[in-house]
Design a protein around this motif. Structure first.
Motif, PDB file in Angstrom:
ATOM      1  N   UNK A  61       2.126  13.861 -19.344  1.00 10.39           N
ATOM      2  CA  UNK A  61       2.391  13.724 -17.914  1.00 10.39           C
ATOM      3  C   UNK A  61       3.879  13.946 -17.682  1.00 10.39           C
ATOM      4  N   UNK A  62       4.206  14.882 -16.792  1.00 11.33           N
ATOM      5  CA  UNK A  62       5.609  15.139 -16.478  1.00 11.33           C
ATOM      6  C   UNK A  62       5.994  14.607 -15.107  1.00 11.33           C
ATOM      7  N   UNK A  63       5.024  14.240 -14.266  1.00  8.27           N
ATOM      8  CA  UNK A  63       5.309  13.636 -12.959  1.00  8.27           C
ATOM      9  C   UNK A  63       4.361  12.466 -12.757  1.00  8.27           C
ATOM     10  N   UNK A  64       4.816  11.233 -12.987  1.00  7.38           N
ATOM     11  CA  UNK A  64       3.911  10.084 -12.868  1.00  7.38           C
ATOM     12  C   UNK A  64       3.400   9.850 -11.457  1.00  7.38           C
ATOM     13  N   UNK A  65       4.171  10.217 -10.441  1.00  5.28           N
ATOM     14  CA  UNK A  65       3.714  10.012  -9.069  1.00  5.28           C
ATOM     15  C   UNK A  65       2.520  10.903  -8.757  1.00  5.28           C
ATOM     16  N   UNK A  66       2.618  12.181  -9.107  1.00  9.28           N
ATOM     17  CA  UNK A  66       1.499  13.090  -8.871  1.00  9.28           C
ATOM     18  C   UNK A  66       0.269  12.697  -9.689  1.00  9.28           C
ATOM     19  N   UNK A  67       0.473  12.232 -10.898  1.00 10.56           N
ATOM     20  CA  UNK A  67      -0.665  11.859 -11.739  1.00 10.56           C
ATOM     21  C   UNK A  67      -1.447  10.696 -11.168  1.00 10.56           C
ATOM     22  N   UNK A  68      -0.768   9.834 -10.409  1.00 13.80           N
ATOM     23  CA  UNK A  68      -1.444   8.690  -9.791  1.00 13.80           C
ATOM     24  C   UNK A  68      -2.007   9.049  -8.422  1.00 13.80           C
ATOM     25  N   UNK A  69      -1.295   9.880  -7.671  1.00 18.37           N
ATOM     26  CA  UNK A  69      -1.662  10.152  -6.286  1.00 18.37           C
ATOM     27  C   UNK A  69      -2.751  11.222  -6.142  1.00 18.37           C
ATOM     28  N   UNK A  70      -2.854  12.159  -7.069  1.00 15.39           N
ATOM     29  CA  UNK A  70      -3.731  13.315  -6.859  1.00 15.39           C
ATOM     30  C   UNK A  70      -5.091  13.192  -7.529  1.00 15.39           C
ATOM     31  N   UNK A  77       0.784  -1.230   0.000  1.00 10.04           N
ATOM     32  CA  UNK A  77       0.000   0.000   0.000  1.00 10.04           C
ATOM     33  C   UNK A  77       0.809   1.270   0.000  1.00 10.04           C
ATOM     34  N   UNK A  78       2.135   1.175   0.157  1.00 12.18           N
ATOM     35  CA  UNK A  78       2.974   2.364   0.200  1.00 12.18           C
ATOM     36  C   UNK A  78       3.675   2.535  -1.154  1.00 12.18           C
ATOM     37  N   UNK A  79       3.662   3.779  -1.652  1.00 12.57           N
ATOM     38  CA  UNK A  79       4.193   4.049  -2.978  1.00 12.57           C
ATOM     39  C   UNK A  79       5.716   4.053  -2.942  1.00 12.57           C
ATOM     40  N   UNK A  80       6.308   3.584  -4.039  1.00  9.05           N
ATOM     41  CA  UNK A  80       7.754   3.604  -4.212  1.00  9.05           C
ATOM     42  C   UNK A  80       8.111   4.575  -5.328  1.00  9.05           C
ATOM     43  N   UNK A  81       9.399   4.763  -5.526  1.00  7.60           N
ATOM     44  CA  UNK A  81       9.842   5.635  -6.605  1.00  7.60           C
ATOM     45  C   UNK A  81       9.471   5.034  -7.956  1.00  7.60           C
ATOM     46  N   UNK A  82       9.235   5.869  -8.984  1.00  5.93           N
ATOM     47  CA  UNK A  82       8.863   5.337 -10.298  1.00  5.93           C
ATOM     48  C   UNK A  82       9.928   4.370 -10.823  1.00  5.93           C
ATOM     49  N   UNK A  83       9.484   3.272 -11.378  1.00  4.36           N
ATOM     50  CA  UNK A  83      10.357   2.236 -11.909  1.00  4.36           C
ATOM     51  C   UNK A  83      10.362   2.285 -13.433  1.00  4.36           C
ATOM     52  N   UNK A  84      11.525   1.976 -14.001  1.00  6.76           N
ATOM     53  CA  UNK A  84      11.646   1.921 -15.444  1.00  6.76           C
ATOM     54  C   UNK A  84      12.465   3.100 -15.978  1.00  6.76           C
ATOM     55  N   UNK A  85      12.817   3.041 -17.263  1.00  4.73           N
ATOM     56  CA  UNK A  85      12.484   1.946 -18.193  1.00  4.73           C
ATOM     57  C   UNK A  85      13.415   0.750 -18.021  1.00  4.73           C
TER      58      UNK A  85
END
Length: 370
Positions: free
Chosen positions: A121-130, A66-74
């Motif tokens: 999308x320039x920040x994948x974490x914000x796009x998923x979290x907000x 349930x806790x988010x990690x840093x974006x993975x890839x490519x």
């Protein structure tokens, strides 16, 4: 809030999630270790499910317990079975269309307006979290910004300054979507149709009034003959009330004959009024493409760039500033006031290619004819 560039780091895990307490951290580490141990015991079978390939244009957002990690890839990403969940985020530019909606402009006109929007999308974490539904949220934001911007403007300004309004919409939408990790790259406003003309206002001549007055002036003799005879001197610019019950016999007037093309009559009426003063005032070249009932196209030109000006049949010597195209039947309907020029223009029956500001200079031609 300043927009982050493409090379700046994304939101870190510490910014997106609250710190863990020691018991929570111990349980999280223990379960992660057991999941990793299970992966080793069942390898290579578990490798088919635990290894994921992330292309260059994507990032993978992994949630571990349930806790988010840093974006993975490519590249290749290892997921722990049963405790990791993930979501792919596409970083490529995407587009959507705001469906046409009915809006009332400042001068009372009702028009159908839509828009085309390109974003990435320039920040994948914000796009998923907000935001849960990023596409729908962006679409609604664009539609609300478009509605607010157009309600403050008259119809003529909307038509003449679409690029300026689109740039303003771009800034307003980005002010909202930056917090979602999304950047809008382009907004293109699209006026589909004018459902109701604006109320009469002293804001100056529009393209509608200019074309209509030119039409009435050019074929004044022909229209007056159909209405019941030649008009008195000095009444060429007035509106004559005619009883529809009377059916006067048509006769040959100053306008074009039924066998003569409508555009030929326009050229004949315009020729005596060309002058150096008109050329210096307008300074533009116009090309008129008239589609005949047979399907062929007749081309005429009005060159007000040099000398006393020229008008004739065919293509002008230089590149025209404005190209007007319409069918001869629509031209007759326009001259007989059965078709509104603005409605014909917005519906596509009257096509004006080039600078609309140059098209508005036809008002100078109208003043020369008075």
């Amino acid at each position: 809030m300043e927009m982050r560039s493409k090379t700046m780091p994304w939101v870190t895990v510490g910014e997106a999630d609250a710190p863990q307490s020691w018991p929570s951290y111990f349980c999280h580490s223990l379960i992660s270790f057991l999941g990793f141990l299970l992966l080793l015991i069942t390898f290579p079978i578990s490798g088919w499910f635990a290894l994921k390939i992330v292309p260059t244009y994507e990032r993978m957002i992994v949630f571990r317990l349930g806790r988010i990690r840093t974006p993975q890839g490519p590249g290749m990403v290892l997921l722990l079975p049963f405790i990791d969940s993930f979501q792919r985020v596409d970083l490529r530019t995407r587009a959507f269309s705001v469906p046409p909606c009915k809006l009332a402009s400042k001068d009372g006109a009702v028009l159908s307006v839509g828009a085309d929007v390109q974003f990435r999308i320039w920040d994948p974490v914000l796009s998923v979290m907000t935001v849960k539904d990023l596409n729908m949220a962006t679409r609604m934001t664009a539609q609300n910004a478009m509605t607010k911007a157009l309600l403050k403007r008259p119809l003529r300004e909307i038509q003449m300054e679409k690029l300026k309004i689109s740039d303003q919409l771009l800034l307003e939408i980005n002010d909202v979507t930056r917090a979602w990790g999304l950047e809008v790259d382009r907004v293109e406003l699209a006026v589909e149709a004018v459902l109701q003309p604006p109320h009469d206002s002293p804001t100056g001549p529009s393209l509608d009034s200019t074309l209509q007055q030119l039409a009435l002036r050019f074929l004044g003799g022909g229209l007056s003959s159909v209405a019941g005879g030649a008009s008195a001197p000095g009444s060429a610019d007035t509106l004559e009330m005619v009883s529809e019950a009377e059916q006067p016999a048509p006769h040959v007037g100053a306008g074009p004959s039924p066998k003569q093309p409508v555009a030929e009559g326009l050229l004949t009426a315009l020729q005596p009024f060309l002058s150096e003063a008109l050329v210096s005032q307008v300074g533009a070249c116009y090309q008129f493409n008239v589609i005949l009932p047979s399907g062929t196209q007749s081309i005429y030109f009005l060159d007000l760039t040099t000398g006393h000006g020229r008008v004739g049949h065919g293509v002008p010597d230089g590149i025209p500033d404005v190209v007007v195209e319409m069918a001869e039947a629509d031209l007759r309907a326009l001259l007989c006031r059965e078709l509104r020029p603005l409605g014909a223009y917005m519906s596509g029956r009257l096509k004006v290619k080039g600078d609309l500001a140059m098209a508005m200079k036809l008002e100078a031609v109208l003043r020369a004819l008075k």
